[in-house]
Design an enzyme around this catalytic site. Structure first.
Site, PDB file in Angstrom:
ATOM      1  N   GLU A   1     -15.789  71.744  94.332  1.00 44.78           N
ATOM      2  CA  GLU A   1     -16.017  70.425  92.776  1.00 44.78           C
ATOM      3  C   GLU A   1     -17.711  70.117  93.078  1.00 44.78           C
ATOM      4  O   GLU A   1     -18.235  69.066  93.314  1.00 44.78           O
ATOM      5  CB  GLU A   1     -15.604  69.184  93.205  1.00 44.78           C
ATOM      6  CG  GLU A   1     -14.205  69.103  92.528  1.00 44.78           C
ATOM      7  CD  GLU A   1     -13.455  67.552  92.580  1.00 44.78           C
ATOM      8  OE1 GLU A   1     -14.087  66.914  92.389  1.00 44.78           O
ATOM      9  OE2 GLU A   1     -12.343  68.422  92.599  1.00 44.78           O
TER      10      GLU A   1
ATOM     11  N   HIS B   1       3.190  63.542  88.209  1.00 47.61           N
ATOM     12  CA  HIS B   1       1.730  63.497  88.716  1.00 47.61           C
ATOM     13  C   HIS B   1       2.841  62.850  90.048  1.00 47.61           C
ATOM     14  O   HIS B   1       3.114  62.358  90.567  1.00 47.61           O
ATOM     15  CB  HIS B   1       0.795  62.282  88.422  1.00 47.61           C
ATOM     16  CG  HIS B   1      -0.405  62.596  89.306  1.00 47.61           C
ATOM     17  ND1 HIS B   1      -0.756  61.293  90.178  1.00 47.61           N
ATOM     18  CD2 HIS B   1      -1.300  63.840  89.958  1.00 47.61           C
ATOM     19  CE1 HIS B   1      -2.063  61.875  91.074  1.00 47.61           C
ATOM     20  NE2 HIS B   1      -2.327  63.113  90.263  1.00 47.61           N
TER      21      HIS B   1
ATOM     22  N   GLU C   1       0.434  63.279  93.546  1.00 45.44           N
ATOM     23  CA  GLU C   1       0.187  63.465  94.431  1.00 45.44           C
ATOM     24  C   GLU C   1      -0.180  64.320  95.681  1.00 45.44           C
ATOM     25  O   GLU C   1       0.854  62.694  96.202  1.00 45.44           O
ATOM     26  CB  GLU C   1      -1.254  62.368  93.858  1.00 45.44           C
ATOM     27  CG  GLU C   1      -3.096  62.277  95.437  1.00 45.44           C
ATOM     28  CD  GLU C   1      -3.412  62.790  95.081  1.00 45.44           C
ATOM     29  OE1 GLU C   1      -3.989  63.591  94.585  1.00 45.44           O
ATOM     30  OE2 GLU C   1      -3.876  64.218  96.349  1.00 45.44           O
TER      31      GLU C   1
ATOM     32  N   HIS D   1      -4.474  70.776  91.004  1.00 47.46           N
ATOM     33  CA  HIS D   1      -5.857  70.252  91.625  1.00 47.46           C
ATOM     34  C   HIS D   1      -6.331  69.950  93.216  1.00 47.46           C
ATOM     35  O   HIS D   1      -5.405  70.200  94.013  1.00 47.46           O
ATOM     36  CB  HIS D   1      -5.670  68.417  91.199  1.00 47.46           C
ATOM     37  CG  HIS D   1      -6.633  68.265  89.242  1.00 47.46           C
ATOM     38  ND1 HIS D   1      -7.218  68.011  89.224  1.00 47.46           N
ATOM     39  CD2 HIS D   1      -5.552  69.033  89.031  1.00 47.46           C
ATOM     40  CE1 HIS D   1      -7.077  67.803  87.595  1.00 47.46           C
ATOM     41  NE2 HIS D   1      -6.726  68.910  87.514  1.00 47.46           N
ATOM     42  N   GLU D   2      -7.356  70.172  93.483  1.00 45.98           N
ATOM     43  CA  GLU D   2      -8.016  70.582  94.860  1.00 45.98           C
ATOM     44  C   GLU D   2      -6.732  71.903  94.951  1.00 45.98           C
ATOM     45  O   GLU D   2      -5.999  71.535  96.897  1.00 45.98           O
ATOM     46  CB  GLU D   2      -7.643  68.841  95.387  1.00 45.98           C
ATOM     47  CG  GLU D   2      -8.556  68.272  95.714  1.00 45.98           C
ATOM     48  CD  GLU D   2      -8.079  67.665  93.782  1.00 45.98           C
ATOM     49  OE1 GLU D   2      -6.212  66.960  93.915  1.00 45.98           O
ATOM     50  OE2 GLU D   2      -8.148  66.717  93.306  1.00 45.98           O
TER      51      GLU D   2
ATOM     52  N   GLU E   1      -7.970  72.674  89.161  1.00 48.57           N
ATOM     53  CA  GLU E   1      -9.222  72.421  89.005  1.00 48.57           C
ATOM     54  C   GLU E   1      -9.739  73.246  89.625  1.00 48.57           C
ATOM     55  O   GLU E   1     -10.273  74.164  89.022  1.00 48.57           O
ATOM     56  CB  GLU E   1      -8.779  70.918  89.558  1.00 48.57           C
ATOM     57  CG  GLU E   1     -10.254  69.840  89.568  1.00 48.57           C
ATOM     58  CD  GLU E   1      -9.778  68.725  89.898  1.00 48.57           C
ATOM     59  OE1 GLU E   1      -9.474  68.686  91.191  1.00 48.57           O
ATOM     60  OE2 GLU E   1     -11.213  67.797  89.436  1.00 48.57           O
TER      61      GLU E   1
ATOM     62  N   GLU F   1     -13.618  64.568  85.366  1.00 48.17           N
ATOM     63  CA  GLU F   1     -13.860  63.016  85.711  1.00 48.17           C
ATOM     64  C   GLU F   1     -15.107  63.056  86.400  1.00 48.17           C
ATOM     65  O   GLU F   1     -14.834  61.470  87.003  1.00 48.17           O
ATOM     66  CB  GLU F   1     -12.417  63.198  87.328  1.00 48.17           C
ATOM     67  CG  GLU F   1     -12.554  63.863  88.561  1.00 48.17           C
ATOM     68  CD  GLU F   1     -11.861  64.487  89.269  1.00 48.17           C
ATOM     69  OE1 GLU F   1     -10.436  64.456  88.624  1.00 48.17           O
ATOM     70  OE2 GLU F   1     -11.788  64.706  90.334  1.00 48.17           O
TER      71      GLU F   1
HETATM   72  C1  NOJ Z   1      -8.277  64.184  92.117  1.00 43.42           C
HETATM   73  C2  NOJ Z   1      -7.596  64.941  90.547  1.00 43.42           C
HETATM   74  O1  NOJ Z   1      -8.781  66.011  90.547  1.00 43.42           O
HETATM   75  C3  NOJ Z   1      -7.501  63.956  89.445  1.00 43.42           C
HETATM   76  O2  NOJ Z   1      -7.892  64.364  88.693  1.00 43.42           O
HETATM   77  C4  NOJ Z   1      -7.140  63.161  90.575  1.00 43.42           C
HETATM   78  O3  NOJ Z   1      -6.811  61.781  89.060  1.00 43.42           O
HETATM   79  C5  NOJ Z   1      -7.423  62.204  91.482  1.00 43.42           C
HETATM   80  N1  NOJ Z   1      -7.348  63.066  92.535  1.00 43.42           N
HETATM   81  C6  NOJ Z   1      -6.473  61.104  91.994  1.00 43.42           C
HETATM   82  O4  NOJ Z   1      -4.445  61.770  92.522  1.00 43.42           O
HETATM   83 CA    CA Z   2     -10.543  66.842  91.741  1.00 43.25          CA
END
Ligand code: NOJ
Ligand code: CA
Length: 657
Positions: A166, A370, A372, A440-441, A459, A465
């Site tokens: 990033e 989502h 995470e 993501h990540e 991502e 963001e």
């Molecule tokens: C990083 C992600 O790139 C983002 O899109 C997400 O909202 C946050 N982490 C929380 O999981």
């Molecule tokens: Ca991110």
């Protein structure tokens, strides 16, 4: 002591490399590109010639193993198996529906290591095959070099030391590259453009590039925590090391080399894998207007409520938006969530999971659920079957994963062999439950989405963001004119544009630094089969410019980059897949710009151009929301003159009359 001996040996080896005889050459179908692999004086090397010009010379191939043995010295090419392919294949989704795989190939056999080469008209790839007789091995270092013959090239590259890729790209002289991610894109002093990357990174570590004497770049693999780079066991091939070679900047984006070097689709029924657009309870969280966590003492502060989600679902259903992302719906966000064990099935009390899923299904809207993981993949796998089965029961096909934390399972890098394998396991598991992944990540992609098209987007980009909270005030205007040429060459980017409301009460020093017209144009310029419209639906109500977001597709029949200068501007045109409309996006950096666009890409006949452009007084700093809408009848013979504001853009839909 051992290190010194090895480096001395390497220097001697470099000097020993000499141009190889033509008998070992693979030539591209059009004859313009030639790759030769040979082992003069026992050292495995390759050379590359483009149009009679040696562009890469005497570059080493091979590996150093744990324990010090080297694959690729004291060796010779024993035999060569040649091959030739010229076939079309159809993508499940993508920037181009039909892709031609046209290459000449060869496998060079040596005693302990085979090298497979494929040469296309627009570049080449090579990979290593570890013969079974070698047994299981542990690699300490990859010795592959990219020894360009000119050392005055310029390069665009992402520094290796910023988490999750990033960061902005660096633009430096070739000699000033430090440790770089790929894709690494070169503006050649010979007028050509090159990009080095990988294809099919599976059960292997990601490759980075470090400088070497004499202007060369050398591969270096992201190691395990124990210092080993890669354990070679069941998988007997390395990823492909790829170089795109083009006379045009746009040729880099139009190249399908990386996809051609991945295996065909392994999912039989792909009918559930559908590109589309999504909105989400997301931007209001990043702008700190609401929270991910539900706090009983402040329930109003929570973003993911049943009521708000249903409002988003209604808006999506009414506006040609296929999905709704909701973050902060599940237990685990309270306190320092990077240390928590998330639940992927249990919702907060103000989020009625069952009612929301049923409501979305009744409206024909997909929930993008989502997950995470906080990079705790062990915790994810403990729940993954029950979670995915639960989502599937409601007919939902999309999960956005996130892996925030520097180490996967507290021990290994995202892009080392362990991380690559664990993150890939998620994709295969998701396919079993007919789930598409927005990752993501991640580890930076390498075209594995050809084989597993449920790996839809990801991502690995300094996305939008950062415009909500980044200390430097948000992404600089140049960034989006660079991203398609670096990270974009690795595959779809979930950049998440669509901002119409530029206010940021919690972080007033920070905001999206573009005009609205540039936001629109990014839907065409920055590719992803899943595209977000990031703003709160309230920001779109009654705004004419939103029509473009409603109309723009995310899946393409074909793609042309009309013109571009990396870091200055880019103009991209794409034809809708399954339709005749063409769409065009032009974006600029911090400089206002006038651009001429020949419409010769349009098929014969008359077209209605619906043009969204920066108003005369628009500017990203003082007046980002001023958009003009005009209509014009045009044909392929016309040239459109575009005026872009500072960090501005133009977005056009062409409808066949
Ligand atoms: C990083 C992600 O790139 C983002 O899109 C997400 O909202 C946050 N982490 C929380 O999981
Ligand atoms: Ca991110």
């Amino acid at each position: 002591m051992k290190k010194t001996i090895i480096s001395a040996a390497i220097v001697a080896i470099i000097n020993a490399c000499a141009p190889a005889p033509a008998g070992n050459t693979v030539t591209s179908p059009d004859g313009s590109l030639k790759v030769t692999v040979d082992a003069p004086d026992g050292v495995l090397c390759y050379n590359v010639i483009k149009d009679n010009d040696t562009i890469i010379s005497n570059s080493r191939l091979g590996f150093e193993l744990m324990g010090g043995n080297i694959l690729g010295i004291h060796t010779e090419v024993l035999s060569i198996d040649r091959s030739k392919v010229d076939e079309d294949w159809e993508t499940v989704w993508g920037e181009q529906r039909i892709i031609n795989d046209n290459h000449n190939g060869a496998v060079y056999h040596t005693a302990w290591l085979d090298v497979e080469v494929r040469v296309f008209d627009d570049g080449f790839g090579f990979r290593y095959i570890f013969p079974e007789n070698l047994g299981n091995i542990a690699i300490r270092d990859e010795l592959t070099e990219f020894r360009f013959t000119r050392d005055d090239h310029q390069a665009w590259w992402l520094p290796e030391d910023v988490p999750y890729y990033e960061s902005y790209a660096n633009h430096t002289a070739f000699k000033d590259i430090t440790c770089a991610h790929t894709p690494l894109t070169i503006e050649g002093s010979d007028g050509r453009f090159y990009s080095i990357h990988e294809a099919a990174v599976l059960d292997f570590a990601k490759m980075n590039l470090v400088p070497e004497s004499g202007g060369a770049l050398k591969a270096t693999l992201v190691p395990w925590s124990d210092g080993t780079a890669v354990y070679v066991g069941e998988t007997r091939v390395s990823p492909w090391r790829t170089v795109i070679v083009s006379d045009r900047t746009g040729g880099l984006i139009e190249s399908r080399l990386m996809l051609n070097l991945n295996e065909p689709c392994k999912i039989e029924d792909t009918s559930w894998i559908r590109p589309g657009k999504y909105i989400g309870i997301w931007w209001i969280l990043h702008k700190f207007l609401y929270t991910w966590a539900y706090e009983p003492e402040n329930p109003e502060g929570h973003g993911a409520t049943t009521e708000r989600t249903m409002r988003y679902i209604d808006f999506a259903a009414d506006n040609n938006i296929q999905g709704v992302l909701v973050e902060g719906w599940n237990l685990g966000w309270n306190g320092d969530w990077t240390k928590n064990l998330f639940s992927f099935t249990e919702a907060y009390p103000d989020y009625d999971f069952d009612a929301i899923m049923k409501y979305a299904a009744s409206k024909g809207v997909q929930m993008i659920i989502h997950n995470e993981t906080a990079a705790n993949i062990d915790n994810y796998f403990a729940q993954i079957d029950s979670a995915y089965a639960m989502y599937q029961r409601y007919g939902m096909h999309y999960v956005k994963t996130g892996n925030v934390n520097l180490l996967i399972d507290g021990k290994e890098a995202h892009d080392g062999q362990y991380g690559v394998n664990r993150l890939h396991e998620i994709v295969e598991k998701a396919a079993q439950y007919q789930i598409c992944i927005d990752e993501h990540e991640p580890c930076i992609p390498s075209g594995v989405c050809r084989t597993w098209p449920n790996l839809m987007t990801g991502e690995a980009i300094r996305g939008q963001e950062h415009d909500a909270w980044e200390v430097d005030g948000g992404n600089k205007p140049e960034h989006q004119t660079v991203a398609p040429f670096i990270r974009g060459l690795a595959g779809p980017m979930d950049y998440t544009f669509g901002t119409f409301d530029f206010s940021n009460p919690a972080n007033p020093q920070c905001r999206t630094r573009t005009t609205i017209a540039k936001q629109l144009a990014e839907y065409v310029v920055i590719y992803s089969p899943l595209q977000m419209a990031n703003d709160d639906p309230a920001a779109y109500e009654g705004v004419k410019a939103f029509d473009f977001i409603r109309d723009v597709p995310t899946d393409w029949e074909q793609t042309r980059v009309i013109d571009a200068v990396i870091g200055d501007y880019i103009i991209t045109a794409r034809q809708e897949r399954g339709g005749s409309d063409w769409f065009l996006g032009a974006i600029t950096d911090e400089n206002a710009r006038e651009l001429s666009v020949p419409l010769s890409f349009l098929p014969k006949g008359k077209w209605l151009a619906q043009i969204y452009s920066d108003a005369a007084d628009a500017s990203y700093e003082t007046n980002p929301t001023a958009v003009d809408y005009t209509e014009k009848e045009v044909s392929a013979k016309d040239v459109l003159d575009l005026k872009l504001a500072t960090s501005g853009g133009t977005a056009i839909r062409f409808i066949k009359k």
